[in-house]
Structures are given as C-alpha cells and as structure tokens.
Design an enzyme around this catalytic site. Structure first.
Site, PDB file in Angstrom:
ATOM      1  N   ARG A 162      44.333  46.277  46.913  1.00 32.45           N
ATOM      2  CA  ARG A 162      43.126  45.487  47.108  1.00 32.45           C
ATOM      3  C   ARG A 162      43.074  44.986  48.550  1.00 32.45           C
ATOM      4  NH1 ARG A 162      43.798  41.131  45.106  1.00 32.45           N
ATOM      5  NH2 ARG A 162      45.629  41.460  43.816  1.00 32.45           N
ATOM      6  N   TYR A 165      40.337  52.548  45.499  1.00 29.33           N
ATOM      7  CA  TYR A 165      41.499  51.910  44.870  1.00 29.33           C
ATOM      8  C   TYR A 165      41.092  50.965  43.721  1.00 29.33           C
ATOM      9  CZ  TYR A 165      45.182  48.846  43.698  1.00 29.33           C
ATOM     10  OH  TYR A 165      46.066  48.135  42.943  1.00 29.33           O
ATOM     11  N   LYS A 193      38.775  43.366  38.357  1.00 33.59           N
ATOM     12  CA  LYS A 193      38.726  42.045  38.987  1.00 33.59           C
ATOM     13  C   LYS A 193      37.297  41.604  39.323  1.00 33.59           C
ATOM     14  CE  LYS A 193      42.923  41.952  38.480  1.00 33.59           C
ATOM     15  NZ  LYS A 193      44.169  42.210  38.569  1.00 33.59           N
ATOM     16  N   HIS A 221      43.094  35.206  34.852  1.00 33.07           N
ATOM     17  CA  HIS A 221      43.989  36.318  35.187  1.00 33.07           C
ATOM     18  C   HIS A 221      45.226  36.207  34.285  1.00 33.07           C
ATOM     19  CE1 HIS A 221      46.185  38.579  38.701  1.00 33.07           C
ATOM     20  NE2 HIS A 221      45.765  39.403  37.779  1.00 33.07           N
ATOM     21  N   SER A 256      49.359  39.219  40.610  1.00 33.84           N
ATOM     22  CA  SER A 256      49.485  40.676  40.508  1.00 33.84           C
ATOM     23  C   SER A 256      50.912  41.097  40.854  1.00 33.84           C
ATOM     24  CB  SER A 256      48.538  41.346  41.495  1.00 33.84           C
ATOM     25  OG  SER A 256      47.227  40.912  41.273  1.00 33.84           O
ATOM     26  N   CYS A 269      53.725  40.693  39.187  1.00 34.41           N
ATOM     27  CA  CYS A 269      54.779  39.726  38.876  1.00 34.41           C
ATOM     28  C   CYS A 269      55.220  39.847  37.418  1.00 34.41           C
ATOM     29  CB  CYS A 269      54.313  38.298  39.161  1.00 34.41           C
ATOM     30  SG  CYS A 269      54.157  37.945  40.905  1.00 34.41           S
ATOM     31  N   ASP A 324      46.224  41.592  31.511  1.00 34.12           N
ATOM     32  CA  ASP A 324      45.702  41.184  32.818  1.00 34.12           C
ATOM     33  C   ASP A 324      44.615  40.124  32.762  1.00 34.12           C
ATOM     34  OD1 ASP A 324      45.877  41.547  35.625  1.00 34.12           O
ATOM     35  OD2 ASP A 324      44.072  42.769  35.630  1.00 34.12           O
ATOM     36  N   ARG A 354      50.390  53.143  40.496  1.00 37.28           N
ATOM     37  CA  ARG A 354      49.907  52.589  39.225  1.00 37.28           C
ATOM     38  C   ARG A 354      49.777  53.654  38.142  1.00 37.28           C
ATOM     39  NH1 ARG A 354      48.280  46.887  39.019  1.00 37.28           N
ATOM     40  NH2 ARG A 354      48.686  46.160  41.112  1.00 37.28           N
TER      41      ARG A 354
HETATM   42  O1  SAT Z   1      44.166  46.431  41.838  1.00 39.62           O
HETATM   43  S1  SAT Z   1      43.965  45.480  40.771  1.00 39.62           S
HETATM   44  O2  SAT Z   1      43.272  44.314  41.273  1.00 39.62           O
HETATM   45  O3  SAT Z   1      43.200  46.087  39.727  1.00 39.62           O
HETATM   46  C1  SAT Z   1      45.472  45.052  40.148  1.00 39.62           C
HETATM   47  C2  SAT Z   1      45.955  43.773  40.651  1.00 39.62           C
HETATM   48  O4  SAT Z   1      46.070  43.580  41.851  1.00 39.62           O
HETATM   49  O5  SAT Z   1      46.249  42.893  39.810  1.00 39.62           O
HETATM   50 MN    MN Z   2      45.940  41.588  37.785  1.00 40.29          MN
END
Ligand code: SAT
Ligand code: MN
Length: 590
Positions: free
Chosen positions: A73, A201, A210, A230, A252, A254, A277, A374
């Site tokens: 991101r 991405y 998000k 989140h 994210s 963690c 998430d 991912r």
């Molecule tokens: O790339 S995402 O925002 O979907 C995953 C994350 O950073 O939690």
């Molecule tokens: Mn996330």
C-alpha cells in the site's frame, strides 16, 4: 433506458476508453476464462498476469507477479477527499474534491485503451443482512477481477438488488501506466466513490478491502452509529463446548490471519474463524455489540506461513475448490512448479525463481519471496470456518482485543479499567511498521486501533465516536491489549506466540466472565500468574515475569509521543481522553 449502474459504467468508459467492456457475473466458468486470459493474452508491463502452478499439489492455484515498484500500500499517495479538510483530519492526505477529480481525470483519460474493462458487481456482507453494502467496481486487470471474486460475494444478483437506485458504492480502478508519478488512490466518502489509478497491488486495487470496508465504511459508521474496524472475528470454543466471540485489531502483517485460525496448544480449546481482517460492528437490539465480516476471502502475508505456524491456512490454500487460490510475489520452485516463500519449508528448495522471476542466488542475502508477498483464498475453503460466518446478524461480541508490535514496554496482555480507559489506551497505541505499506520497516508510529491508515475521517472524531458507542451499550465489553512481539535485551522474542496465544485468549475470556484474577498496574490489569494457564508451557519464570512487565521507568518517551499525537487533533480530541492522559501521567510520574 439505462439504469444508474449502466449510466455510471458508460460515463467511466467514455473517460477511460477501454477496447471492450465485460460484465462479470461471478461464476466459476467466468473465473476460469479470466485466468486463461491472464495467462495467455493480458499483459502487465509486458509480462503475463498469471502463471499456472502445479495443479496436483496446489489445485486451482496461480502465481501473479506485480510490477516491482508496486508491492505494498502507498499511504503517501492515498487521499480522503471530504469537502472539508477538517473532517478528513490530519490522519489523512486531503485534496478538495473538485481539484482531486480534475487531477484524477487527467491521469484517467484513455487509461484503459487497448484493454478490457471488467465490471464487478459485489456485496460486502451477507446480502440479507443489515450490514450489507452493494458495490460496483470497474477494473482493467483480470488479476483484480479474479481476486475480487475470491474476496467478496460477487454476482449479477447484486445488479438486481441495486436495480435503478443510486444507492451503491462505486469503485473505479485502472492499473494505468504503473508509474508512481501517476499513482493515486482517492476516496470521496460523501459520494461513496473510490477512484484508484496506477497500482495493481491489493489494498490499492481490490477496492472492497481497505478502501470500501474501512475508509468509506468507517465514515458511514460515524454518521450512522456503527463501527468499521481493522479486526479479526473469532469464536473460541472451550472444552465444555461453549463458544465466545472476540474481535481483535492488529496492524497489517502482525499476525491477524494466524490468530484467526490458531491451532490451540491447550487441549479442548478450538478456534472458529469468521474473519481475518475486517469487522463491521453494530449495537444489537439486546444492547450488545454484534460483529460481521464484510469480506469473503483472505488476503494474507505468505512469508512465515507454514504447517508449523498455521496448518489450517496451508490446508485452506491447498483445498482447491471452485475458487482459485492466487499467490502474489511469492517465489517459484522451478523443479516442482510450486509456490515457495521463506519458512514454508525448513530448507530452501534447490532451484528457485525469486518474486520478480529471476534465478535466485542464496548468496545474495536477499529474500526470495517479497516480504509482503500474499495469498488470496476464499474463506469458504477454511477448515475452521465458523457456522456463523454467513449469519446475517453477525455474532455477539464478548471482548475486544487491540494490539501492536512492540519489542518493549507493553506486556503480553492487559485489560483496561473500563470502556473510556480502553478507548484512551487504544488511541495512544503504537506499533512498529511492517512491509505491508511502503516505507521503512520497524519504525515505531502511533497506530490507534490499527486504524491509522484506514480511518476515513478525522481520527479525533473517531475516538469521540468510540466513546459514544460505549455510552449506548448496556454493558460495554471489556477491552484488552496484546503484544505478541516483546523481546528480551538480546532481541529474542520472549513469548512463543502462535498456538500458545490460546492461553492469552483463555485468560481474556475468563476475565469477561469475572473468573480469572488480575493485578493492577498503572496502565491496566495484567494476569495474576495464578490465573494464567501455564500447563505444558516451556517459558521460564523469569521470562514470564519480563513478558508481563511494564517498564514504568521507560514511559517518558511514550507519554511524550502520545501527547504530540493527541495534539495533532486539536479540539477534535475528546476531553475524556485528555483526562485519561493526565491520570496516567500522574501515576507514572507519581
Ligand atoms: O494490502 S492490504 O491493505 O489489503 C493488506 C494490509 O495491508 O493489511
Ligand atoms: Mn489488514
């Protein structure tokens, strides 16, 4: 007569000038067709969108390699454009909506030339639930279309549900020319519109994630009296068969995904997965909080995932149903045509291509899979899926967990004194940065409720909204804090984590029933070791002591940083949090 969706799609096509338009219906046949196209025809940066993986060992799995500059991101290129800068808050980048639209039009004009525009109708949440939000995203990348079919409930029924109303969330996405100079992720919450150009991405391109589920939804929640967080959602079953539901917010990368399907190290306990998430949370008629996961898939971090750390996820990834499994920026074992990442197996396979498709040389000291590589996989394949995952009402919440990545200062777990104190502690939460966002890794920053990059309005008002929610609740649930990442002076993790984290969850649930004992500290209540299940645990007494310690003498910097952070929000910061701050400061300096 064209309906509202058709009109909008037409308008977007006029601007983006795609070669053709493909309306997706979410079927299995269609997903296959899109994958075929991504393997054979469609290109990103001159390379195929998908590569087929070994279908025997990884059924229905495909590899995607993104542009090397497009792997996480981009928070600096993400904007939230309310008409008032004040409402957007210092936690977001802002541009006036008209100006933002002009800037976006310039980089969007003709951006889909020679490409197909896919129209994706989907719903966030069970369509029959009060949580449901109907959405339409357009994109010019098959990878995004296939990913969205995994991550959301996509179907042409959504178009019928929207019918001719204007009541749907719009997502305009194009990969553009991938140049970071022409990459922008813009949110227009007042128009329920996300407009994202120049990145393929995850969080920048799968707009249900998000952008819609958190940034737009958090603002809707603020206006309508609910929360978009989140957070993972899990059911914890005890040996007697009772199930308690918890939500947990962690930044994210963690460990949310691992926690959401943890294999218990304590006999008789079992975790049921509802989400890894995002949680949308409402007050039920019974005055309790009810949570529901608006998504339908996992977009999890691959490195570190293995049969040892998360067996359920490996089984889920290999389940191979009619939903494909996608791997993004992992490595490739060329002897077996299987995906690979650091720690999937103990030893490195002999012949690997790295995440960019180059022959991997271990002597280079580089990572073979990208640290933010991912997997994208349907939650329906999850072997620990809760029977209530799709319950339109969601599930009732017994406790809220907030957490961060802190090598020192914060104990493994503590409980806040009450709701307001929990909101205050959540507001001053800090966490070390990870590879999920571009920028330096391991830098401590304030990340309240793990929402700093995702709160779609002024975070001062967000804290006020949390406080208000506590007042509506008959019996607000207890708020707990966890830190799996505490290290000793030599930099070694003090707590084994993973399956052992069930011990922490057990204590938390017992506390919600006023069963387990706790000891008061300045920051909250930590477990009384008598009430913390250590049966079969191989952590020494002295490490247990360290893992629950507060380091009171080291709190000066923490207080200073929190104070500076709070000051940013000026008079949007609720007075209750300033009061809580003064109380804590007095105790610590006392
Ligand atoms: O790339 S995402 O925002 O979907 C995953 C994350 O950073 O939690
Ligand atoms: Mn996330």
């Amino acid at each position: 007569m064209a309906n509202a969706v058709e009109k909008w799609v037409e308008e977007v096509a006029k601007l983006t000038e795609p070669r053709d338009i493909y309306w997706c219906n979410g079927s299995e046949k269609e997903a296959r067709l899109l994958i075929e196209r991504g393997i054979k025809e469609e290109k990103i940066n001159g390379k195929p969108v998908f590569y087929e993986l070994n279908q025997k060992s990884w059924p229905n799995a495909y590899l995607h390699r993104s542009h090397p500059s497009d792997v996480a991101r981009t928070e600096n290129l993400t904007f939230v454009c309310h008409s008032s800068k004040e409402l957007t808050g210092p936690n977001n980048n802002w541009m006036a909506p008209d100006e933002a639209k002009e800037a976006m039009k310039k980089i969007t004009r003709g951006c889909m030339r020679g490409r197909t525009m896919y129209v994706l109708p989907f719903v966030m949440g069970n369509p029959d639930s009060p949580f449901a939000k109907f959405c339409v995203q357009v994109t010019d990348v098959s990878y995004v279309a296939v990913s969205m079919r995994i991550m959301t409930r996509m179907s042409s029924d959504v178009l019928k549900r929207i019918d001719n109303s204007d009541n749907f969330i719009k997502g305009l996405h194009s990969i553009g020319d991938l140049s970071p100079e022409r990459r922008l992720i813009m949110h227009f919450p007042e128009e329920s519109l996300v407009w994202s150009i120049g990145s393929g991405y995850g969080g920048n391109a799968l707009l249900g994630k998000k952008c819609i589920s958190l940034r737009l939804a958090s603002y809707l929640g603020f206006r309508e009296g609910w929360l978009a967080e989140h957070m993972i959602i899990i059911g914890v079953e005890d040996p007697k068969g009772n199930v308690d539901y918890l939500v947990a917010a962690l930044p994210s990368a963690c460990g949310k995904t691992n926690l959401s399907m943890l294999r218990s190290a304590l006999p008789g306990y079992k975790i049921w997965t509802l989400g890894d998430d995002i949680a949308w949370i409402r007050v039920g008629d019974d005055g309790r909080l009810w949570a529901s996961n608006p998504e339908a898939g996992f977009f999890g971090v691959a490195p570190g995932t293995s049969y040892n750390t998360n067996p359920c996820m490996i089984d889920t990834l290999k389940a191979g149903t009619f939903y494909p499994t996608l791997f993004t920026n992992t490595a490739l074992n060329t002897d077996t045509n299987e995906p690979w990442w650091e720690s999937l197996t103990k030893d490195y396979p002999a012949n690997l291509l790295d995440w960019q498709g180059n022959k991997f040389d271990r002597a280079s000291g580089q990572k073979c899979a990208h640290p933010n590589s991912r997997f994208t996989v349907s939650i329906n394949q999850c072997t620990t899926l809760s029977k209530d995952f799709d319950n339109p009402q969601g599930v009732p919440i017994s406790g809220i967990i907030l957490g961060g990545r802190r090598s020192n200062l914060l104990p493994l777990v503590y409980e806040s004194f009450d709701w307001d104190h929990g909101v205050f502690s959540g507001a001053m939460m800090g966490s070390e940065t990870t590879a999920a966002a571009q920028g330096k890794v391991g830098v401590l920053r304030r990340d309240p409720m793990a929402m700093l990059p995702f709160c779609g309005y002024n975070m001062g008002d967000y804290f006020g909204h949390w406080l208000k929610m506590g007042k509506i609740l008959k019996n607000p649930p207890k708020i707990f804090f966890v830190n799996w990442f505490r290290k000793d002076d030599a930099g070694k993790f003090l707590w084994p984590g993973f399956g052992e984290n069930i011990r922490v969850l057990k204590w938390i649930i017992e506390r919600t029933k006023n069963k387990a004992l706790a000891k008061e500290t300045h920051i909250g209540l930590v477990p009384d070791l008598k009430s913390f299940d250590r049966e079969g645990l191989s952590v020494s007494d002295s490490n247990m002591k360290k893992v629950f310690s507060i380091d009171e003498d080291k709190w000066d910097t923490e207080l200073k940083e929190a104070e500076e952070f709070f000051e940013k929000f000026g008079n949007h910061m609720p007075k209750e949090l300033h009061e809580e701050f003064d109380i804590l400061e007095k105790k610590l300096k006392g």
